[in-house]
Motif scaffolding. Sequence first.
Motif, PDB file in Angstrom:
ATOM      1  N   TRP A 177       8.294 -49.520   6.456  1.00  0.00           N
ATOM      2  CA  TRP A 177       8.979 -49.195   7.705  1.00  0.00           C
ATOM      3  C   TRP A 177      10.408 -49.715   7.664  1.00  0.00           C
ATOM      4  O   TRP A 177      11.343 -49.009   8.047  1.00  0.00           O
ATOM      5  CB  TRP A 177       8.246 -49.819   8.891  1.00  0.00           C
ATOM      6  N   GLU A 178      10.576 -50.928   7.178  1.00  0.00           N
ATOM      7  CA  GLU A 178      11.896 -51.552   7.173  1.00  0.00           C
ATOM      8  C   GLU A 178      12.870 -50.781   6.282  1.00  0.00           C
ATOM      9  O   GLU A 178      14.021 -50.541   6.670  1.00  0.00           O
ATOM     10  CB  GLU A 178      11.767 -53.010   6.703  1.00  0.00           C
ATOM     11  N   MET A 179      12.413 -50.363   5.097  1.00  0.00           N
ATOM     12  CA  MET A 179      13.321 -49.638   4.220  1.00  0.00           C
ATOM     13  C   MET A 179      13.616 -48.238   4.752  1.00  0.00           C
ATOM     14  O   MET A 179      14.756 -47.755   4.660  1.00  0.00           O
ATOM     15  CB  MET A 179      12.793 -49.550   2.794  1.00  0.00           C
ATOM     16  N   ASN A 180      12.612 -47.577   5.297  1.00  0.00           N
ATOM     17  CA  ASN A 180      12.866 -46.263   5.888  1.00  0.00           C
ATOM     18  C   ASN A 180      13.870 -46.360   7.039  1.00  0.00           C
ATOM     19  O   ASN A 180      14.673 -45.446   7.246  1.00  0.00           O
ATOM     20  CB  ASN A 180      11.557 -45.639   6.367  1.00  0.00           C
ATOM     21  N   HIS A 181      13.833 -47.477   7.760  1.00  0.00           N
ATOM     22  CA  HIS A 181      14.838 -47.692   8.810  1.00  0.00           C
ATOM     23  C   HIS A 181      16.233 -47.747   8.204  1.00  0.00           C
ATOM     24  O   HIS A 181      17.167 -47.117   8.725  1.00  0.00           O
ATOM     25  CB  HIS A 181      14.537 -48.983   9.563  1.00  0.00           C
ATOM     26  N   ARG A 182      16.387 -48.471   7.097  1.00  0.00           N
ATOM     27  CA  ARG A 182      17.703 -48.557   6.464  1.00  0.00           C
ATOM     28  C   ARG A 182      18.144 -47.207   5.895  1.00  0.00           C
ATOM     29  O   ARG A 182      19.335 -46.877   5.921  1.00  0.00           O
ATOM     30  CB  ARG A 182      17.685 -49.627   5.367  1.00  0.00           C
ATOM     31  N   ILE A 183      17.216 -46.435   5.375  1.00  0.00           N
ATOM     32  CA  ILE A 183      17.560 -45.089   4.898  1.00  0.00           C
ATOM     33  C   ILE A 183      18.108 -44.252   6.047  1.00  0.00           C
ATOM     34  O   ILE A 183      19.136 -43.574   5.915  1.00  0.00           O
ATOM     35  CB  ILE A 183      16.330 -44.413   4.256  1.00  0.00           C
ATOM     36  N   ARG A 184      17.426 -44.313   7.210  1.00  0.00           N
ATOM     37  CA  ARG A 184      17.887 -43.534   8.352  1.00  0.00           C
ATOM     38  C   ARG A 184      19.214 -44.059   8.893  1.00  0.00           C
ATOM     39  O   ARG A 184      20.087 -43.283   9.301  1.00  0.00           O
ATOM     40  CB  ARG A 184      16.814 -43.533   9.443  1.00  0.00           C
ATOM     41  N   GLU A 185      19.383 -45.401   8.875  1.00  0.00           N
ATOM     42  CA  GLU A 185      20.625 -45.983   9.371  1.00  0.00           C
ATOM     43  C   GLU A 185      21.822 -45.609   8.512  1.00  0.00           C
ATOM     44  O   GLU A 185      22.960 -45.616   8.993  1.00  0.00           O
ATOM     45  CB  GLU A 185      20.484 -47.509   9.431  1.00  0.00           C
ATOM     46  N   THR A 186      21.593 -45.298   7.243  1.00  0.00           N
ATOM     47  CA  THR A 186      22.694 -44.905   6.349  1.00  0.00           C
ATOM     48  C   THR A 186      22.830 -43.386   6.248  1.00  0.00           C
ATOM     49  O   THR A 186      23.446 -42.877   5.316  1.00  0.00           O
ATOM     50  CB  THR A 186      22.491 -45.500   4.947  1.00  0.00           C
ATOM     51  N   GLY A 187      22.252 -42.673   7.220  1.00  0.00           N
ATOM     52  CA  GLY A 187      22.440 -41.223   7.290  1.00  0.00           C
ATOM     53  C   GLY A 187      21.402 -40.396   6.581  1.00  0.00           C
ATOM     54  O   GLY A 187      21.517 -39.167   6.522  1.00  0.00           O
ATOM     55  N   GLY A 188      20.361 -41.027   6.032  1.00  0.00           N
ATOM     56  CA  GLY A 188      19.338 -40.291   5.309  1.00  0.00           C
ATOM     57  C   GLY A 188      18.250 -39.755   6.230  1.00  0.00           C
ATOM     58  O   GLY A 188      18.084 -40.206   7.364  1.00  0.00           O
ATOM     59  N   LEU A 189      17.498 -38.807   5.713  1.00  0.00           N
ATOM     60  CA  LEU A 189      16.418 -38.174   6.457  1.00  0.00           C
ATOM     61  C   LEU A 189      15.070 -38.593   5.864  1.00  0.00           C
ATOM     62  O   LEU A 189      14.853 -38.463   4.656  1.00  0.00           O
ATOM     63  CB  LEU A 189      16.557 -36.651   6.400  1.00  0.00           C
ATOM     64  N   VAL A 190      14.195 -39.099   6.716  1.00  0.00           N
ATOM     65  CA  VAL A 190      12.803 -39.378   6.345  1.00  0.00           C
ATOM     66  C   VAL A 190      11.967 -38.268   6.957  1.00  0.00           C
ATOM     67  O   VAL A 190      12.065 -38.003   8.159  1.00  0.00           O
ATOM     68  CB  VAL A 190      12.353 -40.758   6.863  1.00  0.00           C
ATOM     69  N   TYR A 191      11.133 -37.627   6.146  1.00  0.00           N
ATOM     70  CA  TYR A 191      10.484 -36.376   6.577  1.00  0.00           C
ATOM     71  C   TYR A 191       8.972 -36.459   6.408  1.00  0.00           C
ATOM     72  O   TYR A 191       8.468 -36.851   5.349  1.00  0.00           O
ATOM     73  CB  TYR A 191      11.029 -35.210   5.762  1.00  0.00           C
ATOM     74  N   PHE A 192       8.256 -36.079   7.462  1.00  0.00           N
ATOM     75  CA  PHE A 192       6.792 -36.045   7.438  1.00  0.00           C
ATOM     76  C   PHE A 192       6.313 -34.661   7.026  1.00  0.00           C
ATOM     77  O   PHE A 192       6.708 -33.647   7.626  1.00  0.00           O
ATOM     78  CB  PHE A 192       6.245 -36.398   8.819  1.00  0.00           C
ATOM     79  N   GLN A 193       5.466 -34.617   5.979  1.00  0.00           N
ATOM     80  CA  GLN A 193       4.925 -33.361   5.474  1.00  0.00           C
ATOM     81  C   GLN A 193       3.390 -33.464   5.501  1.00  0.00           C
ATOM     82  O   GLN A 193       2.779 -34.082   4.636  1.00  0.00           O
ATOM     83  CB  GLN A 193       5.426 -33.107   4.047  1.00  0.00           C
ATOM     84  N   PRO A 194       2.724 -32.838   6.505  1.00  0.00           N
ATOM     85  CA  PRO A 194       1.273 -32.992   6.631  1.00  0.00           C
ATOM     86  C   PRO A 194       0.478 -32.383   5.487  1.00  0.00           C
ATOM     87  O   PRO A 194      -0.716 -32.691   5.344  1.00  0.00           O
ATOM     88  CB  PRO A 194       0.962 -32.292   7.962  1.00  0.00           C
ATOM     89  N   ARG A 195       1.100 -31.550   4.665  1.00  0.00           N
ATOM     90  CA  ARG A 195       0.390 -30.994   3.506  1.00  0.00           C
ATOM     91  C   ARG A 195       0.139 -32.056   2.440  1.00  0.00           C
ATOM     92  O   ARG A 195      -0.681 -31.856   1.538  1.00  0.00           O
ATOM     93  CB  ARG A 195       1.187 -29.843   2.903  1.00  0.00           C
TER      94      ARG A 195
END
Length: 328
Positions: A177-195
């Motif tokens: 969770w913490e790293m995904n937060h930093r990815i989003r804070e630096t302009g990156g996209l975290v994407y959920f793919q239910p497949r």
Amino acid sequence: MPVLNEERHLAEAVRQVLAQQYEGPIEVVLSVGPSHDRTQEVADAIAAADPRVVVVPNPTGRTPNALNAAIAASRNPIIARVDGHAMLPPDYLATAVETLEQTGADNVGGIMAAEGVSPFEQAVACAMTSKIGVGNARFHTGGQAGPADTVYLGVFRREALERVGGYDEHFQRAQDWEMNHRIRETGGLVYFQPRMRVSYRPRPNVRALAKQYFYYGRWRRVVSRTHQGTINLRYLAPPAAVLAMALGLVVSPFFWPGLLIPGAYIAAILAGSALTGRELSGAALLRLPLVYATMHVSWGTGFLTSPPGLSKPRPAVQRMPVQDHYSE
């Protein structure tokens, strides 16, 4: 793959990675901690039999350290985190890469598909896929594909990991969770793919489940101290419930209506169990209220008792070394 005490499942987990229906090259880096079983021997034997498998040491035994060591030893531009007991479906990597290309995301991940064998594990699996148990986290409960705060495991662009410095080794739990937060804070996209569905075996007993959720709550509080504004009502509900029930029990000898607070919680849990556990066996359904209460109370207690001393020191941090993998 961060690996610790995985003698039983490791060979099959690696086999399923190497058997992926993916046309590009695959390498597997096993970062092995000081295990109490034959995990090191199993890992070494797998690497000796297949040149695509590499073993690196993780003397700390901690997950974020293991992940950073494995990432540093890998060479390809896409990094998939896989646990040593995870069983990937055959199209997992192909779906992940396709989603990365279509969405431009930095990280994609799917569903943590809890599957139990014993009645207790089946009850936990039910709770972990219910909003009563885990709130509205899509990687637990499912939902539409789209941007997310975090995802289970994760398939990353290497450039995104290097941009944020990899996993923060201060966080013994909640490091994803913490790293995904930093990815989003630096302009990156975290994407959920239910497949993308990965089978997950729940904890087998109350003690193990309570310990798991206690440390989830404890370290989520540490994340909230590090990154202000990352706590919402979903995270505050368990500690609020724990405080309210404790207050009710404390005042009940002098003010009997205080018992209505824990009583109301018990009634809500029983009703919720009847609603969400309709497809369970009788033995599993009987255990479901205990499972819900264990998850809520353990998480809330861990959050409330998280010591300030666990907070991340500033500015000291140890993260993945950035390497130039494209000049070779």
